[in-house]
Write a protein that holds these residues in place. Structure first.
Motif, PDB file in Angstrom:
ATOM      1  N   UNK A 142       0.824  -1.206   0.000  1.00 41.38           N
ATOM      2  CA  UNK A 142       0.000   0.000   0.000  1.00 41.38           C
ATOM      3  C   UNK A 142       0.858   1.255   0.000  1.00 41.38           C
ATOM      4  N   UNK A 143       1.896   1.270   0.837  1.00 43.15           N
ATOM      5  CA  UNK A 143       2.782   2.429   0.901  1.00 43.15           C
ATOM      6  C   UNK A 143       3.480   2.654  -0.433  1.00 43.15           C
ATOM      7  N   UNK A 144       3.910   1.569  -1.084  1.00 44.72           N
ATOM      8  CA  UNK A 144       4.586   1.709  -2.368  1.00 44.72           C
ATOM      9  C   UNK A 144       3.660   2.298  -3.426  1.00 44.72           C
ATOM     10  N   UNK A 145       2.430   1.822  -3.463  1.00 44.73           N
ATOM     11  CA  UNK A 145       1.483   2.344  -4.446  1.00 44.73           C
ATOM     12  C   UNK A 145       1.119   3.796  -4.141  1.00 44.73           C
ATOM     13  N   UNK A 146       0.963   4.125  -2.848  1.00 44.08           N
ATOM     14  CA  UNK A 146       0.689   5.504  -2.491  1.00 44.08           C
ATOM     15  C   UNK A 146       1.858   6.407  -2.863  1.00 44.08           C
ATOM     16  N   UNK A 147       3.061   5.906  -2.711  1.00 49.27           N
ATOM     17  CA  UNK A 147       4.244   6.687  -3.095  1.00 49.27           C
ATOM     18  C   UNK A 147       4.261   6.977  -4.590  1.00 49.27           C
ATOM     19  N   UNK A 148       3.925   5.973  -5.395  1.00 51.83           N
ATOM     20  CA  UNK A 148       3.887   6.177  -6.842  1.00 51.83           C
ATOM     21  C   UNK A 148       2.810   7.186  -7.238  1.00 51.83           C
ATOM     22  N   UNK A 149       1.631   7.047  -6.623  1.00 57.28           N
ATOM     23  CA  UNK A 149       0.547   7.979  -6.946  1.00 57.28           C
ATOM     24  C   UNK A 149       0.914   9.391  -6.514  1.00 57.28           C
ATOM     25  N   UNK A 150       1.522   9.535  -5.336  1.00 56.16           N
ATOM     26  CA  UNK A 150       1.912  10.851  -4.849  1.00 56.16           C
ATOM     27  C   UNK A 150       3.005  11.472  -5.730  1.00 56.16           C
TER      28      UNK A 150
END
Length: 408
Positions: free
Chosen positions: A185-193
């Motif tokens: 989840x953190x990795x995907x949020x990082x990419x989106x951010x």
């Protein structure tokens, strides 16, 4: 802006015409009066030697008779000139100011938000028609700019809403499933951010280019091309794309940061939108009598002119031409176009016959000055480098420290 009421231009012109006519009539009548006084005596008398004839004496007019006969008729003529000047001046002023009335009405409509209205003033060329044509041209540009800004705002809101919606969805999934692995989840949020940050920075850069808020300085496009290709060499190696740079020293004036961003965007697009394997990017600079030219070409899929004509629009991407994680935010060529126009240049896009795209940026050349020390002006304009044409080949197989330069 509130102003005190005053006389209209039509009334001022009318009074000017009437006043000029009255002054001209007065001068004319005064000239006639002075001319007549030369031939009319002040008092009429008979000379002693003149023999009187039988019967009544003939009437000999004097100046008093001339005054009685001339003044009233002159006053009537002046009154006629006054009335004629006022009426004729009013009509003539209204006819001359009619185009200005139409221009004023169009200006008020534009101020109320109606940019589609045009004056279309007919007739032969004069000052009023030149003003009307210039105003129509301004309205057309404002209408196009307004439409572009509306499209940009709509597209920007959509592009910004997408990462926010994805972030909200990921957070809702995490809240509904507390036992889910948070690392993914953190990795995907990082990419989106990261994508949202890139989009915001690109929009700020586009706004800065449109405002032309930079101080001009000496820039060499060939240096910007070398720096951009060296910076993007790892990306080219990753995608199996060969970079080739060549050309002459290309001195111009502008913002170093913006022109470097322009070159970087073009080279990045050429690398990303390329063949899956064994692609090539050619970056060349050249000098013309009044301009300098930066050309970036790449191999790739065959493109239609209809598709190429839309690539400079914000948030437009060539369908099927993007692969991997470097698709960008859809503002690359829009930023390039804005930077080129901010530097009084032009951007041209042409599809290559064998596939791919050819992008040409033409900017005004910086004036070269010969020095009294006998230095070559081309060397002086190129930050001390010789103006010998060069070719630089950056292949995926070679590292950045193995770049070799050799004459073309």
């Amino acid at each position: 802006m509130d102003r005190e009421p005053g006389w209209s231009v039509r009334l001022k012109l009318t009074l000017s015409y009437a006043g000029f006519l009255m002054v001209a009539g007065t001068l004319l009548l005064a000239t006639v009066w002075v001319f007549l006084l030369r031939y009319v005596p002040e008092v009429t008398t008979l000379s002693p030697g003149v023999r009187r004839t039988p019967g009544p004496l003939p009437h000999m007019p004097d100046r008093s008779d001339l005054f009685d006969a001339f003044v009233w008729k002159a006053a009537a003529a002046m009154g006629f000139l006054l009335v004629f000047g006022l009426l004729g001046g009013w009509i003539l002023a209204g006819s001359m100011l009619a185009p200005l009335t139409r221009i004023t009405a169009a200006t008020r409509q534009a101020a109320n938000g109606s940019l589609s209205h045009r004056i279309h003033l007919e007739g032969q060329q004069d000052e009023f028609r030149e003003l009307a044509d210039a105003f129509d041209t301004m309205l057309a540009r404002l209408e196009a700019h307004d439409a572009e800004q509306r499209r940009f705002a709509a597209n920007a809101s959509h592009e910004l809403r997408t990462p926010l919606a994805i972030t909200q969805t990921l957070l809702e999934v995490a809240r509904n499933d507390p036992d889910r692995d948070t690392g993914e989840l953190v990795e995907r949020l990082h990419l989106v951010n990261s994508r949202a940050i890139d989009l915001t920075e690109a929009m700020l850069l586009l706004s800065r280019a449109n405002q032309r808020s930079f101080a001009p300085e000496h820039v060499d496009l060939s240096l910007a091309a070398e720096q951009a290709t060296e910076t993007l060499l790892p990306l080219a190696e990753e995608r199996g794309v060969a970079l080739e740079t060549s050309g002459d020293i290309a001195p111009t004036s502008g913002s170093k940061a913006l022109l470097l961003q322009l070159t970087t965007n073009l080279v990045h697009n050429a690398i990303v939108h390329n063949l899956p394997e064994h692609g090539t990017v050619w970056v060349t600079t050249s000098v013309r009598p009044r301009t300098v030219v930066l050309t970036v070409e790449n191999t790739g899929e065959t493109l239609t002119r209809q598709l190429v004509s839309t690539l400079t629009e914000p948030f437009q991407r060539g369908t099927g031409r993007v692969r991997g994680d470097h698709a960008g935010v859809g503002l690359g060529l829009a930023i390039v176009k804005s930077i080129a126009e901010a530097h009084n240049g032009a951007l041209t896009l042409d599809p290559r016959p064998g596939g791919g795209l050819r992008v040409t940026v033409e900017l005004p050349a910086r004036r070269r000055r010969a020095t009294s020390s006998g230095l070559d002006p081309r060397r002086a304009a190129g930050d001390g480098r010789a103006s010998t044409p060069r070719r630089q080949s950056l292949s995926p197989a070679a590292g950045a420290d193995e770049i070799a330069e050799k004459p073309r």
